[in-house]
Scaffold this active site. Structure first.
Site, PDB file in Angstrom:
ATOM      1  CE  LYS A  24      -2.110   0.919   3.804  1.00  0.00           C
ATOM      2  NZ  LYS A  24      -3.043   0.873   4.951  1.00  0.00           N
ATOM      3  NE  ARG A 105      -5.812   1.630  11.051  1.00  0.00           N
ATOM      4  CZ  ARG A 105      -4.765   1.120  10.429  1.00  0.00           C
ATOM      5  NH1 ARG A 105      -4.836  -0.101   9.942  1.00  0.00           N
ATOM      6  NH2 ARG A 105      -3.649   1.805  10.286  1.00  0.00           N
ATOM      7  NE  ARG A 144       9.918  -5.093   6.161  1.00  0.00           N
ATOM      8  CZ  ARG A 144       8.768  -4.441   6.209  1.00  0.00           C
ATOM      9  NH1 ARG A 144       8.393  -3.690   5.179  1.00  0.00           N
ATOM     10  NH2 ARG A 144       7.988  -4.536   7.267  1.00  0.00           N
ATOM     11  NE  ARG A 197      13.470  -0.870  10.689  1.00  0.00           N
ATOM     12  CZ  ARG A 197      13.110   0.219  10.006  1.00  0.00           C
ATOM     13  NH1 ARG A 197      11.866   0.354   9.586  1.00  0.00           N
ATOM     14  NH2 ARG A 197      13.994   1.159   9.735  1.00  0.00           N
ATOM     15  NE  ARG A 208       1.838  -4.831  11.905  1.00  0.00           N
ATOM     16  CZ  ARG A 208       2.570  -4.348  10.895  1.00  0.00           C
ATOM     17  NH1 ARG A 208       3.757  -4.863  10.642  1.00  0.00           N
ATOM     18  NH2 ARG A 208       2.117  -3.377  10.144  1.00  0.00           N
TER      19      ARG A 208
END
Length: 259
Positions: A24, A105, A144, A197, A208
């Site tokens: 996004k 949301r 990542r 991270r 999440r």
């Protein structure tokens, strides 16, 4: 209608919906710059209120809930959104419309947005949904790696094209690993160690995504039923995703799809 709300009359609103790491941010940045559609970022707006003190009264209202471990009620969330978007519109009165990132949301926020559109005399054009499977999202997130010296140097060990070319070697000649047993890569540019991270740790990613599914699945169904949803295959190459979105929004903006 307030003076600020008048700036949203006849404006086109494009909410973006996507799972975490669904692309996004990349797409909204490209489209915002290319079509002069300023982006309203709900997350940045909250941070500005809480950390920068840009709205002391609203900050106090938010803290009255957060400091007591309570969820911020929809009425206050909508107030943050309304004040933030009206301020953005006042700064960009020449824009044809605005991209919405982080709002709505859930279904309740979507209904509040439709009510605000009536108040502003604005148009909810299309809610652009980047459909990306959870397996791909997990691979993007957990693979990542960020350079420890320059966070703008980003890699992904689960993508052959984005993986670092070198790995850290231990004194005994073996590949060095972190506390979770993952190989430590080195930045191709400055040879600094690559790090994971906290947000990209597997357990955090799972949490999440569970929260995303709980709130967003009903939102997507609701927007689809009302005829606002435009689904885009977010698993394509980024440039193809951009082209698909452009073919959708160009006619809405009064532009030729060939432009």
């Amino acid at each position: 209608m307030t003076d600020f709300s008048k700036n949203l009359k006849n404006k086109l609103l494009f909410p973006f919906v996507a799972p975490p790491n669904g692309g996004k941010g990349t797409q909204t940045q490209i489209l915002s710059e290319r079509y002069h559609l300023p982006t309203f970022d709900m997350g940045s707006t909250f941070r500005a209120i809480m950390k920068e003190g840009k709205d002391p009264e609203l900050k106090a209202e938010l803290e009255s809930y957060m400091n007591n471990g309570k969820l911020v009620p929809i009425k206050t969330v909508v107030k943050v959104f309304q004040k933030g978007l009206e301020a953005l519109a006042a700064d960009h009165s020449e824009a044809k419309g605005f991209i919405l990132d982080g709002f709505p949301r859930n279904q309740e926020q979507a209904d509040a947005l439709l009510e605000l559109c009536q108040h502003w005399e604005a148009e909810l054009s299309k809610a652009i949904y980047l459909n990306v499977s959870l397996d791909i999202v997990k691979a993007r997130a957990t693979g990542r790696r960020f350079c420890s010296e320059n966070a703008r140097h980003v890699y992904n060990v689960n993508d052959e094209c984005l993986a670092p070319k070198q790995q850290k070697i231990s004194p005994d000649g073996s590949i060095a690993t972190d506390q979770q047993g993952r190989a430590i890569g080195l930045c191709d540019i400055d040879q600094a160690e690559l790090i994971v991270r906290t947000d990209d740790e597997p357990q955090t990613v799972e949490k999440r995504l569970a929260e995303y599914q709980k709130e967003t699945n009903p939102l997507i169904e609701h927007l689809q039923e009302k005829g606002y949803l435009a689904e885009i295959n977010g698993e394509q190459a980024p440039e193809k995703v951009t082209l698909a979105i452009e073919s959708l929004i160009q006619p809405i903006l009064g532009l030729s799809t060939a432009s």
